[in-house]
Structures are given as C-alpha cells and as structure tokens.
Design a protein around this motif. Structure first.
Motif, PDB file in Angstrom:
ATOM      1  N   LYS A  51      49.833  96.522   4.999  1.00  0.00           N
ATOM      2  CA  LYS A  51      49.983  97.577   3.995  1.00  0.00           C
ATOM      3  C   LYS A  51      50.628  98.800   4.637  1.00  0.00           C
ATOM      4  CE  LYS A  51      45.997  96.117   1.254  1.00  0.00           C
ATOM      5  NZ  LYS A  51      44.661  96.483   0.731  1.00  0.00           N
ATOM      6  N   SER A  52      51.474  99.463   3.864  1.00  0.00           N
ATOM      7  CA  SER A  52      52.110 100.685   4.343  1.00  0.00           C
ATOM      8  C   SER A  52      51.103 101.828   4.313  1.00  0.00           C
ATOM      9  CB  SER A  52      53.310 101.031   3.468  1.00  0.00           C
ATOM     10  OG  SER A  52      52.877 101.354   2.146  1.00  0.00           O
ATOM     11  N   GLU A  53      51.436 102.919   4.981  1.00  0.00           N
ATOM     12  CA  GLU A  53      50.562 104.085   4.973  1.00  0.00           C
ATOM     13  C   GLU A  53      50.394 104.626   3.560  1.00  0.00           C
ATOM     14  OE1 GLU A  53      52.169 106.851   7.781  1.00  0.00           O
ATOM     15  OE2 GLU A  53      51.130 105.896   9.465  1.00  0.00           O
ATOM     16  N   GLU A  54      51.476 104.583   2.786  1.00  0.00           N
ATOM     17  CA  GLU A  54      51.409 105.061   1.408  1.00  0.00           C
ATOM     18  C   GLU A  54      50.430 104.232   0.580  1.00  0.00           C
ATOM     19  OE1 GLU A  54      54.138 104.517   3.067  1.00  0.00           O
ATOM     20  OE2 GLU A  54      55.187 106.453   3.176  1.00  0.00           O
ATOM     21  N   GLN A  55      50.443 102.915   0.783  1.00  0.00           N
ATOM     22  CA  GLN A  55      49.520 102.046   0.058  1.00  0.00           C
ATOM     23  C   GLN A  55      48.075 102.317   0.459  1.00  0.00           C
ATOM     24  OE1 GLN A  55      51.437  98.312   1.215  1.00  0.00           O
ATOM     25  NE2 GLN A  55      51.950  97.903  -0.926  1.00  0.00           N
ATOM     26  N   LEU A  56      47.842 102.527   1.748  1.00  0.00           N
ATOM     27  CA  LEU A  56      46.492 102.820   2.225  1.00  0.00           C
ATOM     28  C   LEU A  56      45.981 104.129   1.635  1.00  0.00           C
ATOM     29  CD1 LEU A  56      46.878 101.827   5.996  1.00  0.00           C
ATOM     30  CD2 LEU A  56      45.621 100.575   4.234  1.00  0.00           C
ATOM     31  N   VAL A  57      46.837 105.141   1.597  1.00  0.00           N
ATOM     32  CA  VAL A  57      46.447 106.437   1.041  1.00  0.00           C
ATOM     33  C   VAL A  57      46.159 106.309  -0.445  1.00  0.00           C
ATOM     34  CG1 VAL A  57      47.273 108.765   0.504  1.00  0.00           C
ATOM     35  CG2 VAL A  57      47.639 107.806   2.782  1.00  0.00           C
ATOM     36  N   LYS A 200      45.944 112.512   8.649  1.00  0.00           N
ATOM     37  CA  LYS A 200      45.336 111.658   9.672  1.00  0.00           C
ATOM     38  C   LYS A 200      44.385 112.470  10.533  1.00  0.00           C
ATOM     39  CE  LYS A 200      48.770 107.985  10.279  1.00  0.00           C
ATOM     40  NZ  LYS A 200      49.691 107.323  11.223  1.00  0.00           N
ATOM     41  N   ASP A 201      43.277 111.835  10.912  1.00  0.00           N
ATOM     42  CA  ASP A 201      42.356 112.478  11.841  1.00  0.00           C
ATOM     43  C   ASP A 201      42.698 112.068  13.267  1.00  0.00           C
ATOM     44  OD1 ASP A 201      41.447 109.892  12.096  1.00  0.00           O
ATOM     45  OD2 ASP A 201      39.479 110.249  11.201  1.00  0.00           O
ATOM     46  N   SER A 202      41.841 112.403  14.219  1.00  0.00           N
ATOM     47  CA  SER A 202      42.127 112.130  15.630  1.00  0.00           C
ATOM     48  C   SER A 202      42.177 110.639  15.954  1.00  0.00           C
ATOM     49  CB  SER A 202      41.067 112.806  16.520  1.00  0.00           C
ATOM     50  OG  SER A 202      39.764 112.359  16.165  1.00  0.00           O
ATOM     51  N   THR A 203      41.597 109.816  15.073  1.00  0.00           N
ATOM     52  CA  THR A 203      41.615 108.365  15.288  1.00  0.00           C
ATOM     53  C   THR A 203      42.782 107.692  14.576  1.00  0.00           C
ATOM     54  OG1 THR A 203      40.207 107.863  13.362  1.00  0.00           O
ATOM     55  CG2 THR A 203      39.096 108.398  15.431  1.00  0.00           C
ATOM     56  N   GLY A 204      43.588 108.487  13.853  1.00  0.00           N
ATOM     57  CA  GLY A 204      44.725 107.926  13.135  1.00  0.00           C
ATOM     58  C   GLY A 204      44.394 107.424  11.749  1.00  0.00           C
ATOM     59  N   GLU A 205      43.196 107.736  11.264  1.00  0.00           N
ATOM     60  CA  GLU A 205      42.785 107.296   9.926  1.00  0.00           C
ATOM     61  C   GLU A 205      43.049 108.406   8.907  1.00  0.00           C
ATOM     62  OE1 GLU A 205      38.877 105.333   7.683  1.00  0.00           O
ATOM     63  OE2 GLU A 205      38.810 105.897   9.805  1.00  0.00           O
ATOM     64  N   TRP A 206      43.517 108.007   7.716  1.00  0.00           N
ATOM     65  CA  TRP A 206      43.815 108.980   6.672  1.00  0.00           C
ATOM     66  C   TRP A 206      42.519 109.476   6.046  1.00  0.00           C
ATOM     67  CZ3 TRP A 206      48.476 111.087   6.049  1.00  0.00           C
ATOM     68  CH2 TRP A 206      49.580 110.416   6.581  1.00  0.00           C
ATOM     69  N   LYS A 207      42.362 110.815   6.030  1.00  0.00           N
ATOM     70  CA  LYS A 207      41.147 111.440   5.517  1.00  0.00           C
ATOM     71  C   LYS A 207      41.491 112.548   4.517  1.00  0.00           C
ATOM     72  CE  LYS A 207      37.963 109.235   7.944  1.00  0.00           C
ATOM     73  NZ  LYS A 207      36.846 108.487   7.339  1.00  0.00           N
ATOM     74  N   LEU A 208      40.568 112.783   3.620  1.00  0.00           N
ATOM     75  CA  LEU A 208      40.738 113.816   2.602  1.00  0.00           C
ATOM     76  C   LEU A 208      40.605 115.200   3.233  1.00  0.00           C
ATOM     77  CD1 LEU A 208      40.970 114.307  -0.542  1.00  0.00           C
ATOM     78  CD2 LEU A 208      38.466 114.462  -0.526  1.00  0.00           C
ATOM     79  N   VAL A 209      41.607 116.066   2.999  1.00  0.00           N
ATOM     80  CA  VAL A 209      41.565 117.424   3.543  1.00  0.00           C
ATOM     81  C   VAL A 209      41.616 118.498   2.456  1.00  0.00           C
ATOM     82  CG1 VAL A 209      42.507 116.869   5.817  1.00  0.00           C
ATOM     83  CG2 VAL A 209      44.074 117.368   3.922  1.00  0.00           C
ATOM     84  N   ALA A 210      41.984 118.120   1.220  1.00  0.00           N
ATOM     85  CA  ALA A 210      42.058 119.129   0.160  1.00  0.00           C
ATOM     86  C   ALA A 210      41.990 118.475  -1.212  1.00  0.00           C
ATOM     87  CB  ALA A 210      43.346 119.946   0.283  1.00  0.00           C
ATOM     88  N   VAL A 211      41.384 119.224  -2.149  1.00  0.00           N
ATOM     89  CA  VAL A 211      41.370 118.857  -3.566  1.00  0.00           C
ATOM     90  C   VAL A 211      41.970 120.048  -4.310  1.00  0.00           C
ATOM     91  CG1 VAL A 211      39.956 118.284  -5.566  1.00  0.00           C
ATOM     92  CG2 VAL A 211      39.332 117.408  -3.300  1.00  0.00           C
ATOM     93  N   VAL A 212      43.178 119.865  -4.821  1.00  0.00           N
ATOM     94  CA  VAL A 212      43.942 120.966  -5.419  1.00  0.00           C
ATOM     95  C   VAL A 212      44.091 120.713  -6.927  1.00  0.00           C
ATOM     96  CG1 VAL A 212      46.100 122.249  -5.381  1.00  0.00           C
ATOM     97  CG2 VAL A 212      45.160 121.325  -3.255  1.00  0.00           C
ATOM     98  N   HIS A 213      43.493 121.587  -7.694  1.00  0.00           N
ATOM     99  CA  HIS A 213      43.570 121.507  -9.152  1.00  0.00           C
ATOM    100  C   HIS A 213      44.868 122.148  -9.640  1.00  0.00           C
ATOM    101  CE1 HIS A 213      42.573 122.989 -13.286  1.00  0.00           C
ATOM    102  NE2 HIS A 213      42.022 121.794 -13.372  1.00  0.00           N
ATOM    103  N   ASP A 214      45.369 121.660 -10.765  1.00  0.00           N
ATOM    104  CA  ASP A 214      46.614 122.204 -11.306  1.00  0.00           C
ATOM    105  C   ASP A 214      46.533 122.229 -12.826  1.00  0.00           C
ATOM    106  OD1 ASP A 214      49.151 123.236 -11.448  1.00  0.00           O
ATOM    107  OD2 ASP A 214      50.188 121.381 -10.881  1.00  0.00           O
ATOM    108  N   GLN A 215      47.112 123.267 -13.423  1.00  0.00           N
ATOM    109  CA  GLN A 215      47.168 123.396 -14.874  1.00  0.00           C
ATOM    110  C   GLN A 215      48.243 124.417 -15.219  1.00  0.00           C
ATOM    111  OE1 GLN A 215      43.064 124.996 -15.238  1.00  0.00           O
ATOM    112  NE2 GLN A 215      43.999 126.800 -16.213  1.00  0.00           N
ATOM    113  N   TRP A 216      48.500 124.566 -16.505  1.00  0.00           N
ATOM    114  CA  TRP A 216      49.493 125.547 -16.923  1.00  0.00           C
ATOM    115  C   TRP A 216      48.961 126.945 -16.641  1.00  0.00           C
ATOM    116  CZ3 TRP A 216      54.444 125.625 -18.069  1.00  0.00           C
ATOM    117  CH2 TRP A 216      54.980 126.785 -18.642  1.00  0.00           C
ATOM    118  N   THR A 217      49.804 127.774 -16.044  1.00  0.00           N
ATOM    119  CA  THR A 217      49.405 129.150 -15.734  1.00  0.00           C
ATOM    120  C   THR A 217      50.351 130.133 -16.413  1.00  0.00           C
ATOM    121  OG1 THR A 217      50.711 129.022 -13.687  1.00  0.00           O
ATOM    122  CG2 THR A 217      48.338 128.593 -13.534  1.00  0.00           C
ATOM    123  N   ILE A 218      49.876 131.344 -16.587  1.00  0.00           N
ATOM    124  CA  ILE A 218      50.652 132.378 -17.275  1.00  0.00           C
ATOM    125  C   ILE A 218      51.633 133.016 -16.301  1.00  0.00           C
ATOM    126  CG2 ILE A 218      50.510 134.587 -18.492  1.00  0.00           C
ATOM    127  CD1 ILE A 218      47.696 133.751 -19.382  1.00  0.00           C
TER     128      ILE A 218
END
Length: 218
Positions: A51-57, A200-218
């Motif tokens: 699997k590619s990195e994109e697929q793993l993520v 990626k963390d220090s072991t090379g594993e993909w880890k969650l670093v941010a949860v960014v919400h998005d919506q229409w803004t003024i």
C-alpha cells in the motif's frame, strides 16, 4: 482342502500388505502437495502490491473519523502523535495560539468542565470559550462526516473564503478532508468540512497531529 485354505490365507496376506503400503504412502504424497512452490509464492507476493503512504493515511483517517463519531477518545489516542499531540482549529486558518492537546492528556481533557479559549469567532471576533465537550459538538463533529459527501486526500482548493494554512504548520503532512455539502434552503452556505492532518512520528508511522474544522466564514 488344506492347499485351498493355504492359498486363501496367502492371498489375504498379500492384500493386507498392499493396503498398508498404500496407507503409508498417502501422508508422504499429502506432504508433497502441501509444499509451497517458490515460484508460486513469488507470484503471489507480486500480485499483492504494498500500500502507498496515501492509502495508509486514508485508511487511518477513516478509522479516526469513526472513533470521533463514537466519541471514543481512549482508542483515538492510539492514532495521535506522541510528541506533538493533536492541534484543534475551529477554522481552516490555524492561529498561532491554537490549542494542542498531548496524547496522554486527550482522554481526560474531554471530560473536563473547565472552559478554554479555542480561538476567536468568525464575524464577531469574540473568544470561543467552550468546554472540550462543547467544542467537540460545535467544531469537531458538527456534521455526519462518517458519511461525508466528498472525501479528498490532500485538497488544494479552499472550500470557502478562508485562507487554508495547514501546510504552513505541517509542511510534511497528508491531509484528508471530509466534506458535507450545504442545504438548498441556506443556498448551500451551511456546508461543513473536517480536515484530519497526519505526520510521521519518530518511528516512521503516520499519526494524527491536527483536527481542523472548516465552514463558510464572513
């Protein structure tokens, strides 16, 4: 008469010996058939590409979305970056003072009844002062992202008029965006999106670093 009996006995012994030999040979043949042909094994490995990195993520992001929907913070910590924790942003433009929660603090933090300042509200500029659970309901799982209308890996085009600066904070990240379209009665302005950011963390594993919400803004 004795000769006839002797003949029958001899024939019986010959038949019995033959059956035993056949029985003894069968396991050996079975073992031979179970032996793996090296060429076949190589072909099987070639038929199953890595699997590619994109697929793993993408797979991890789908799992994280399901855990967020279930409010399973305990299992969610298994996907969080050990050193960076996870950053939370109410809008697509991440502020410098955005709150980041460490991995080992994540479970208890969402049980807290203390209000925190998560940023400033679009339009009014007032501080977003909410408990972690209130923030969750308003700026994390405020739409059914588990059944999103669109799921985009590494989106390049902004949904609204907010400058998306995720890559400025996480230049080596992969982003998975879960988009829920708006309604006709609101002229589709009430769309929502949730961006899950992985590094990626220090072991090379993909880890969650941010949860960014998005919506229409003024």
């Amino acid at each position: 008469m004795n000769k006839t009996i002797s003949a029958f006995i001899l024939i019986g012994l010959l038949l019995l010996t033959g059956c035993q030999q056949t029985t003894e040979e069968q396991p050996e043949r079975a073992e031979e058939s179970e032996e793996t042909n090296p060429e076949q094994e190589n072909n099987q490995n070639q038929d199953t590409p890595e699997k590619s990195e994109e697929q793993l993520v993408q797979e991890k992001a789908d799992k994280v979305i399901s855990l967020i929907k279930a409010k399973n913070a305990e299992e969610l910590t298994n996907y969080v970056h050990q050193e960076k924790g996870v950053l939370f942003s109410p809008y697509a433009h991440i502020e410098k003072d955005a709150i980041a929660i460490k991995k080992d603090e994540l479970v208890n933090s969402f049980q807290s009844k203390d209000k925190q300042t998560w940023g400033t509200r679009d339009g009014s500029g007032e501080p977003i002062e909410l408990t972690p659970l209130e923030y969750f309901n308003e700026f994390i799982y405020d739409a059914n992202y588990a059944e999103a209308d669109e799921v985009v890996l590494n989106p390049t085009e902004p949904r609204g008029n907010t400058i998306k600066n995720i890559q400025d904070f996480f230049p080596d990240a992969h982003v998975v965006e879960y988009y829920v379209k708006g309604t006709e009665e609101n002229e589709n302005m009430d769309w929502k999106a949730l961006n899950l950011v992985f590094e990626k963390d220090s072991t090379g594993e993909w880890k969650l670093v941010a949860v960014v919400h998005d919506q229409w803004t003024i």
